[in-house]
Design a protein around this motif. Structure first.
Motif, PDB file in Angstrom:
ATOM      1  N   VAL A 167       0.843  -1.200   0.000  1.00  0.00           N
ATOM      2  CA  VAL A 167       0.000   0.000   0.000  1.00  0.00           C
ATOM      3  C   VAL A 167       0.873   1.243   0.000  1.00  0.00           C
ATOM      4  O   VAL A 167       0.633   2.202  -0.752  1.00  0.00           O
ATOM      5  N   GLU A 168       1.917   1.237   0.844  1.00  0.00           N
ATOM      6  CA  GLU A 168       2.813   2.387   0.923  1.00  0.00           C
ATOM      7  C   GLU A 168       3.541   2.619  -0.403  1.00  0.00           C
ATOM      8  O   GLU A 168       3.808   3.772  -0.785  1.00  0.00           O
ATOM      9  N   ALA A 169       3.840   1.516  -1.111  1.00  0.00           N
ATOM     10  CA  ALA A 169       4.533   1.638  -2.404  1.00  0.00           C
ATOM     11  C   ALA A 169       3.587   1.999  -3.540  1.00  0.00           C
ATOM     12  O   ALA A 169       4.029   2.268  -4.663  1.00  0.00           O
ATOM     13  N   GLY A 170       2.281   2.002  -3.241  1.00  0.00           N
ATOM     14  CA  GLY A 170       1.300   2.353  -4.257  1.00  0.00           C
ATOM     15  C   GLY A 170       0.977   1.241  -5.231  1.00  0.00           C
ATOM     16  O   GLY A 170       0.409   1.490  -6.301  1.00  0.00           O
ATOM     17  N   VAL A 171       1.334  -0.015  -4.871  1.00  0.00           N
ATOM     18  CA  VAL A 171       1.066  -1.134  -5.783  1.00  0.00           C
ATOM     19  C   VAL A 171      -0.094  -2.010  -5.319  1.00  0.00           C
ATOM     20  O   VAL A 171      -0.699  -2.725  -6.115  1.00  0.00           O
ATOM     21  N   PHE A 172      -0.409  -1.995  -4.014  1.00  0.00           N
ATOM     22  CA  PHE A 172      -1.529  -2.766  -3.478  1.00  0.00           C
ATOM     23  C   PHE A 172      -2.614  -1.812  -3.009  1.00  0.00           C
ATOM     24  O   PHE A 172      -2.320  -0.731  -2.473  1.00  0.00           O
ATOM     25  N   ARG A 173      -3.848  -2.195  -3.193  1.00  0.00           N
ATOM     26  CA  ARG A 173      -4.924  -1.459  -2.544  1.00  0.00           C
ATOM     27  C   ARG A 173      -5.103  -2.019  -1.143  1.00  0.00           C
ATOM     28  O   ARG A 173      -4.687  -3.147  -0.848  1.00  0.00           O
ATOM     29  N   SER A 174      -5.689  -1.265  -0.264  1.00  0.00           N
ATOM     30  CA  SER A 174      -5.870  -1.692   1.119  1.00  0.00           C
ATOM     31  C   SER A 174      -6.936  -2.781   1.204  1.00  0.00           C
ATOM     32  O   SER A 174      -8.016  -2.650   0.631  1.00  0.00           O
ATOM     33  N   VAL A 175      -6.614  -3.869   1.892  1.00  0.00           N
ATOM     34  CA  VAL A 175      -7.564  -4.964   2.074  1.00  0.00           C
ATOM     35  C   VAL A 175      -7.590  -5.362   3.550  1.00  0.00           C
ATOM     36  O   VAL A 175      -6.647  -5.101   4.297  1.00  0.00           O
ATOM     37  N   ASP A 176      -8.656  -6.012   3.945  1.00  0.00           N
ATOM     38  CA  ASP A 176      -8.795  -6.490   5.319  1.00  0.00           C
ATOM     39  C   ASP A 176      -7.822  -7.643   5.540  1.00  0.00           C
ATOM     40  O   ASP A 176      -7.906  -8.668   4.853  1.00  0.00           O
ATOM     41  N   PRO A 177      -6.881  -7.524   6.500  1.00  0.00           N
ATOM     42  CA  PRO A 177      -5.895  -8.592   6.711  1.00  0.00           C
ATOM     43  C   PRO A 177      -6.515  -9.904   7.168  1.00  0.00           C
ATOM     44  O   PRO A 177      -5.960 -10.975   6.898  1.00  0.00           O
ATOM     45  N   VAL A 178      -7.641  -9.847   7.852  1.00  0.00           N
ATOM     46  CA  VAL A 178      -8.325 -11.075   8.282  1.00  0.00           C
ATOM     47  C   VAL A 178      -8.841 -11.842   7.068  1.00  0.00           C
ATOM     48  O   VAL A 178      -8.622 -13.053   6.928  1.00  0.00           O
TER      49      VAL A 178
END
Length: 232
Positions: A167-178
């Motif tokens: 997310v910080e690198a701008g390559v992943f969108r935020s998802v629920d870790p559970v």
């Protein structure tokens, strides 16, 4: 993409297969540590050979060439032996997994290594999941906490950190870790624990190396398809 970093997903083949049972006997004859390891190696080899966790203490003793009473001496009971076996085959890989977020490689590659490592571990040690389910059926309160603390939490923490880095690198969108945890772990779990469905539903009688590779590619592709940030 070829599988890289085998082991970053609790894959510890060298722990159990680097030395044969006969070789281990020669190296450690008369050693307490050697005797304990011989019992664990024998148990793992039997379960792999039979494709079943239904092995008795007398079977393990015969395979190892040791007295079955030594199981009680070293492990207390069969459940104690199972816990020790899980720790042995998964311990080194868990330690490596904890280091994976610190590697100087892109988050996508870390994710690929993690998924590949998990699938490789289940493939190399097909008794991992059946043994966990066996422990949970015996005493879910005691062994549920142990499995979660020693195996589940390190995996979830490594995943969380990799996701945050992405997310910080701008390559992943935020998802629920559970949800992410149960997606990845549940997929790996069910492929190997639900082999009867492969046979009776899809007429697939064995999980081959080719099927394993295809599953890694498929799971990584499906996950990243929904995870990667796409430019318009």
């Amino acid at each position: 993409m070829a599988d890289r970093g085998r082991g970053y997903g609790f894959d510890s083949e060298a722990n159990m297969r680097g030395t044969s049972l006969k070789g281990r006997r020669r190296q450690s004859a008369g050693s307490d540590i050697g005797t304990r390891d011989q019992l664990l190696i024998a148990a793992g080899e039997l379960m792999t050979e039979r494709r079943s966790t239904d092995v008795s203490l007398s079977d393990i003793a015969a395979k190892s060439g040791l007295n079955s009473a030594l199981v009680k001496y070293y492990f207390g009971n069969k459940a104690g032996l199972i816990v020790a076996l899980l720790r042995k085959v998964m311990g080194a890989g868990i330690a490596e997994l904890k280091l994976l977020p610190e590697m100087d490689i892109p988050p996508e590659q870390k994710l690929r290594i993690h998924i590949s490592g998990m699938v490789n571990s289940y493939y190399q040690y097909p008794y991992i999941n059946p043994l966990m389910h066996q422990l949970l059926a015996e005493d879910s309160e005691t062994y549920g906490q142990l499995i979660a603390e020693e195996f589940g939490k390190p995996i979830a923490e490594a995943q969380r950190r990799i996701m945050e880095q992405g997310v910080e690198a701008g390559v992943f969108r935020s998802v629920d870790p559970v949800l992410f945890y149960f997606h990845v772990v549940g997929s790996c779990d069910h492929l190997f624990y639900g082999k009867y469905q492969l046979e009776h539903v899809f007429d697939v009688h064995d999980i081959t190396a080719e099927l394993k590779r295809e599953f890694v590619d498929h799971l990584y592709s499906i996950i990243t398809e929904g995870l990667l940030v796409r430019s318009n």
